[in-house]
Design a protein around this motif. Sequence first.
Motif, short mmCIF file in Angstrom:
data_model
loop_
_atom_site.label_atom_id
_atom_site.label_comp_id
_atom_site.label_asym_id
_atom_site.label_seq_id
_atom_site.Cartn_x
_atom_site.Cartn_y
_atom_site.Cartn_z
N PRO A 417 49.62 -1.77 -23.78
CA PRO A 417 48.40 -1.17 -24.31
C PRO A 417 48.73 -0.01 -25.25
CG PRO A 417 48.25 -1.46 -21.93
CD PRO A 417 49.68 -1.74 -22.32
N LEU A 418 47.93 0.16 -26.29
CA LEU A 418 48.18 1.21 -27.26
C LEU A 418 48.22 2.58 -26.58
CD1 LEU A 418 48.53 2.17 -30.16
CD2 LEU A 418 46.04 2.14 -30.41
N ARG A 419 47.41 2.74 -25.55
CA ARG A 419 47.39 4.02 -24.83
C ARG A 419 48.78 4.34 -24.26
NH1 ARG A 419 42.99 6.23 -22.60
NH2 ARG A 419 41.89 4.24 -22.77
N ASP A 420 49.43 3.32 -23.69
CA ASP A 420 50.77 3.53 -23.12
C ASP A 420 51.81 3.70 -24.22
OD1 ASP A 420 49.60 3.22 -20.67
OD2 ASP A 420 50.29 1.16 -20.36
N VAL A 421 51.65 2.99 -25.33
CA VAL A 421 52.59 3.12 -26.44
C VAL A 421 52.58 4.56 -26.97
CG1 VAL A 421 53.10 2.39 -28.80
CG2 VAL A 421 52.44 0.70 -27.09
N LEU A 422 51.40 5.15 -27.02
CA LEU A 422 51.27 6.51 -27.56
C LEU A 422 51.61 7.59 -26.54
CD1 LEU A 422 47.93 6.13 -29.54
CD2 LEU A 422 50.22 6.32 -30.48
N GLY A 423 51.22 7.37 -25.29
CA GLY A 423 51.34 8.46 -24.33
C GLY A 423 52.19 8.17 -23.14
N GLY A 424 52.79 6.95 -23.05
CA GLY A 424 53.61 6.61 -21.90
C GLY A 424 54.95 7.30 -21.97
N SER A 425 55.79 6.93 -21.02
CA SER A 425 57.12 7.56 -20.95
C SER A 425 57.94 7.27 -22.19
CB SER A 425 57.87 7.06 -19.72
OG SER A 425 58.04 5.65 -19.77
N ALA A 426 57.65 6.11 -22.83
CA ALA A 426 58.40 5.78 -24.05
C ALA A 426 57.97 6.63 -25.21
CB ALA A 426 58.20 4.29 -24.39
N GLY A 427 56.84 7.34 -25.06
CA GLY A 427 56.31 8.07 -26.19
C GLY A 427 57.19 9.20 -26.66
N SER A 428 57.99 9.75 -25.77
CA SER A 428 58.83 10.87 -26.17
C SER A 428 60.25 10.46 -26.48
CB SER A 428 58.86 11.91 -25.03
OG SER A 428 59.42 11.34 -23.87
N PHE A 429 60.48 9.15 -26.54
CA PHE A 429 61.83 8.68 -26.83
C PHE A 429 62.03 8.56 -28.32
CE2 PHE A 429 62.24 8.67 -22.67
CZ PHE A 429 62.28 7.52 -21.93
#
Length: 597
Positions: A417-429
């Motif tokens: 989901p776009l929400r997870d792409v933007l704010g998930g754990s991967a977001g700060s990688f």
Amino acid sequence: MIDAYEDPGEPDCRGGARYLLWLVRCQPGRSLAGAVLGSVWMVLLAATPYLLSRAIDDGLEPGDYPALAGWTAALFAVGVFNAWLSIMRHRTMTRVRMDANFRTVKVIVGQAVRLGAALPRRVGAGEVVTIGVGDVQTISQSLTVVGPGVGAVVAYLVVAAVLLSVSPLIAAVVLLGIPVIVVLVGPLLARLQGAETEYRNRQGVLTARIADLAGGLRVLNGLGGKGLFAEAFHHDSQRLRRQGYRVGAVTSWVQALGIGLPTLFLAVVTWLAARLAAQGAITIGELVSVYGYVAVLVGPVAFWVECGYQISRGLVSARRVVRFLQLEPLPDTGTRDAPAEPAVLHDPESGVRVRPGRLTALAGARPADAAEIVDRLGRYIPSRATWGDIQLDEIALPQVRQHILVADHEADLFAGPLRDVLGGSAGSFRGAGNCAISHNETAPAKRPAEADEEAHLLKAINAAVADDIVQGLPEGLDSAIDPQARNLSGGQRQRIRLARALAADPEILLAVEPTSALDAHTEARVAERLRAARRGRTTLVTATSPLVLDRADTVYYLVDGKVAATGGHRELLNSEPGYRALVARDAEEPTPEEAIR
């Protein structure tokens, strides 16, 4: 079989053979079962000629039909039981191979995650793809030796012992003849290893070229270099094809000899047994059994040759996997804490100083120079860069990752989901060269309370001028995004990457070419909103667009990776002819074909 979430264990990286042995040791029960089932199955194949000879000598020749019926029933029972054993052997060996396959995949993925940002600097993308696609499968296939390979040895010894009771001469011929066949095939297997190694290496180079071509086709076309690159690719592909022919030639000889030599050997032993039967040294039943025994041995010998072929290829692939597993991530010897107060980030090699709370821009004719400076300031390569009065290498790496975020314009976008792409754990990688930083190397960026998460994400989306992307998706922030966001355009992907970096809200943001794929109108809005969103926060961008440079507090003009001039955008336009010529190219209105919306 290994569970998806189970620890694969610590691989033995002392060599290709030791790695293959480690895969066997990781599943001792299954490997032993495969060896036992394979051995019993092949020995019972050899029992068939014995039962047939007894049926002839005890039943058919003297006319004893009850004895004939009894031996025939035993022959049928052994055949049915052996068919069941064959099924169980095949199932067991399939599990052995699949376990080795999944276990190798897990250790490779784990190593890629452990290497993090060091991965693209230590090994090419083509090499990783070749290992993941071809070598893993080859390694798993080589473990066939655990079952049928062991069974072939046992069956060979049992048949030789049985033949000794029939005729010592025939037993001696069998005992000496089969090793001779294996020795004849040996040199071809050694040659196959060399040809296979060269083929795999060239395959990795060609795969890397394919990845470069896919990623830079538009740029190559714009620079007029597509034809040159295509010619180089054609040349490399032809070399790979020729090497593939060499591998195929050796393989064909190995397989032909693996079938032809045992068959020739069968004819020789049958001729010898027939002469002994004609002389009355052995009975007709024993003649039939000798033929059956040797015919059965054709299978084990073929298995030996096949196992030698598979092991030869498996060793080549295992060595490549071991070389990959032996790579080490960037060293982390830092023990000091990050500066407690905002401080200057300085790269002595280039002369760049990123002052706290300001928007700084790097502009140079070679984007790679600016990207290398960002790598040094983000501590992705060894350098003498400092943060305040502390050298970056002396600060604990998790603290560097917690405060400094490098946002690459080609960073990975994971599916979900776009929400997870933007704010998930991967977001700060940070995807350095299409690679995400490992969890053990990255500390999570500061995030807002969960209740305010959507508002925070929408604010970052607005700052990246990505509102239209969210509005255009069927389910907004809950819409599914494909791997690498393939269901979005190039410009949309770049804005999503920028939104992800802004949502992480790092203390220091180092953004590499954040607007390079945008049209002029969108780029101007992004530059304005980026400045507003990062007001009071330390930000560095690399760009050659005047729309971005005009909004920077400080612009560093780079020549050969060194600072040639410093000042505001308009000041440098008036004082630096080289800078003026550089940004003037971007000042022109892009054509519709050049703009990515």
